[in-house]
Design a protein around this motif. Structure first.
Motif, PDB file in Angstrom:
ATOM      1  N   GLN A 173       6.772   5.682  12.790  1.00 44.65           N
ATOM      2  CA  GLN A 173       7.939   5.642  13.350  1.00 44.65           C
ATOM      3  C   GLN A 173       9.001   6.948  12.914  1.00 44.65           C
ATOM      4  O   GLN A 173      10.065   7.179  13.510  1.00 44.65           O
ATOM      5  N   LEU A 174       8.750   7.478  11.997  1.00 43.93           N
ATOM      6  CA  LEU A 174       9.514   8.727  11.282  1.00 43.93           C
ATOM      7  C   LEU A 174       9.922   9.709  12.195  1.00 43.93           C
ATOM      8  O   LEU A 174       8.991  10.101  12.911  1.00 43.93           O
ATOM      9  N   GLN A 175      11.046   9.940  12.279  1.00 45.43           N
ATOM     10  CA  GLN A 175      11.659  11.102  13.193  1.00 45.43           C
ATOM     11  C   GLN A 175      12.442  11.962  12.100  1.00 45.43           C
ATOM     12  O   GLN A 175      12.968  11.523  11.085  1.00 45.43           O
ATOM     13  N   VAL A 176      12.608  13.103  12.575  1.00 46.15           N
ATOM     14  CA  VAL A 176      13.465  14.169  11.697  1.00 46.15           C
ATOM     15  C   VAL A 176      14.844  13.442  11.634  1.00 46.15           C
ATOM     16  O   VAL A 176      15.546  13.039  12.521  1.00 46.15           O
ATOM     17  N   GLY A 177      15.319  13.494  10.068  1.00 46.60           N
ATOM     18  CA  GLY A 177      16.558  13.045   9.986  1.00 46.60           C
ATOM     19  C   GLY A 177      16.522  11.367   9.429  1.00 46.60           C
ATOM     20  O   GLY A 177      17.402  10.993   8.770  1.00 46.60           O
ATOM     21  N   ASP A 178      15.338  10.999   9.405  1.00 47.57           N
ATOM     22  CA  ASP A 178      15.245   9.535   8.877  1.00 47.57           C
ATOM     23  C   ASP A 178      15.037   9.660   7.264  1.00 47.57           C
ATOM     24  O   ASP A 178      14.990  10.788   6.845  1.00 47.57           O
ATOM     25  N   LEU A 179      15.197   8.569   6.715  1.00 43.29           N
ATOM     26  CA  LEU A 179      15.407   8.395   5.230  1.00 43.29           C
ATOM     27  C   LEU A 179      13.974   8.071   4.486  1.00 43.29           C
ATOM     28  O   LEU A 179      13.435   7.016   5.199  1.00 43.29           O
TER      29      LEU A 179
ATOM     30  N   ILE B 257      11.771  15.407   7.527  1.00 41.89           N
ATOM     31  CA  ILE B 257      12.063  16.834   8.425  1.00 41.89           C
ATOM     32  C   ILE B 257      10.767  16.965   9.490  1.00 41.89           C
ATOM     33  O   ILE B 257      10.741  17.971  10.057  1.00 41.89           O
ATOM     34  N   GLY B 258       9.865  16.038   9.386  1.00 38.62           N
ATOM     35  CA  GLY B 258       8.644  16.397  10.395  1.00 38.62           C
ATOM     36  C   GLY B 258       7.591  16.715   9.576  1.00 38.62           C
ATOM     37  O   GLY B 258       7.624  17.194   8.507  1.00 38.62           O
ATOM     38  N   ASP B 259       6.370  16.790  10.315  1.00 36.86           N
ATOM     39  CA  ASP B 259       5.268  17.182   9.800  1.00 36.86           C
ATOM     40  C   ASP B 259       4.581  16.825   8.445  1.00 36.86           C
ATOM     41  O   ASP B 259       4.210  17.318   7.698  1.00 36.86           O
ATOM     42  N   GLY B 260       5.137  15.348   8.243  1.00 36.78           N
ATOM     43  CA  GLY B 260       4.704  14.844   7.030  1.00 36.78           C
ATOM     44  C   GLY B 260       5.559  15.430   5.559  1.00 36.78           C
ATOM     45  O   GLY B 260       5.119  15.170   4.668  1.00 36.78           O
ATOM     46  N   LYS B 261       6.586  15.981   6.012  1.00 37.61           N
ATOM     47  CA  LYS B 261       7.242  16.669   4.831  1.00 37.61           C
ATOM     48  C   LYS B 261       8.799  16.010   4.907  1.00 37.61           C
ATOM     49  O   LYS B 261       9.343  15.474   5.724  1.00 37.61           O
ATOM     50  N   PHE B 262       9.157  16.112   3.738  1.00 35.92           N
ATOM     51  CA  PHE B 262      10.655  15.521   3.412  1.00 35.92           C
ATOM     52  C   PHE B 262      11.383  16.725   2.338  1.00 35.92           C
ATOM     53  O   PHE B 262      10.585  17.290   1.710  1.00 35.92           O
ATOM     54  N   VAL B 263      12.716  16.642   2.464  1.00 34.90           N
ATOM     55  CA  VAL B 263      13.515  17.518   1.611  1.00 34.90           C
ATOM     56  C   VAL B 263      14.048  16.463   0.542  1.00 34.90           C
ATOM     57  O   VAL B 263      14.684  15.455   1.099  1.00 34.90           O
ATOM     58  N   HIS B 264      14.164  17.018  -0.644  1.00 34.01           N
ATOM     59  CA  HIS B 264      14.861  16.150  -1.485  1.00 34.01           C
ATOM     60  C   HIS B 264      15.252  17.209  -2.774  1.00 34.01           C
ATOM     61  O   HIS B 264      14.927  18.297  -2.825  1.00 34.01           O
TER      62      HIS B 264
END
Length: 169
Positions: free
Chosen positions: A109-115, A132-139
């Motif tokens: 269910q992950l969408q851009v902006g989810d935690l 941020i989508g496409d299996g990627k996250f920013v941290h």
């Protein structure tokens, strides 16, 4: 003519000082390989604003307790900063407290902006990032590093994944 030698010597020396020094190449900070292709990322509405704010913070220095880009950011400070400026949502500066405010969702269910939350210090929700989508996250990973993109399937993060949560819907 002998009086001109000191003046001529002075001119030669001054001309040498006026030359442009050779430029030393400045090496850019290495970027993690996961950040290489962000062109496929898509989002609408508030998620788009969150994505744009998130990407604008890439390469900002990590600072424990940091809450603004000028001073540096830690993981929860980054998320709180982004949500405040992109969505007008005030969040605490603590990953576990943010997790308690958000609704658990499945990975599918992950969408851009989810935690996304991780157990990196032998305690639940000790680290977090923004999906941020496409299996990627920013941290903001740790001291002596910068805000960066990583993949959820990265061996280190996959083994410490606590779950995904959302503040929307």
């Amino acid at each position: 003519m002998t009086r001109r030698w000191p003046a001529l010597l002075l001119l030669v020396l001054l001309a040498g000082c006026a030359s442009t020094p050779s430029k030393t190449a400045v090496k850019p900070k290495p970027r993690p390989p996961a950040a290489a292709n962000l062109s496929a990322l898509k989002a609408d509405g508030v998620s788009r604003e969150i994505l744009l704010y998130t990407l604008s913070l890439l390469d900002i220095d990590y600072q424990f307790g940091g809450s603004n880009p000028e001073a540096g950011l830690d993981c929860s400070g980054m998320v709180a900063y982004i949500y405040q400026h992109a969505a007008g949502i005030r969040l605490p500066h603590n990953a576990a407290q943010i997790a308690a405010l958000a609704r658990p969702i499945g990975n599918h269910q992950l969408q851009v902006g989810d935690l996304v939350f991780f157990n990196t210090m032998n305690r639940p929700f000790s680290h977090m990032g923004l999906y941020i989508g496409d299996g990627k996250f920013v941290h903001a990973p740790r001291s002596n590093s910068v805000i960066r993109v990583d993949r959820l399937d990265n061996r280190y993060f996959a083994s410490r994944f606590e779950g995904a949560r959302t503040l929307f819907g």
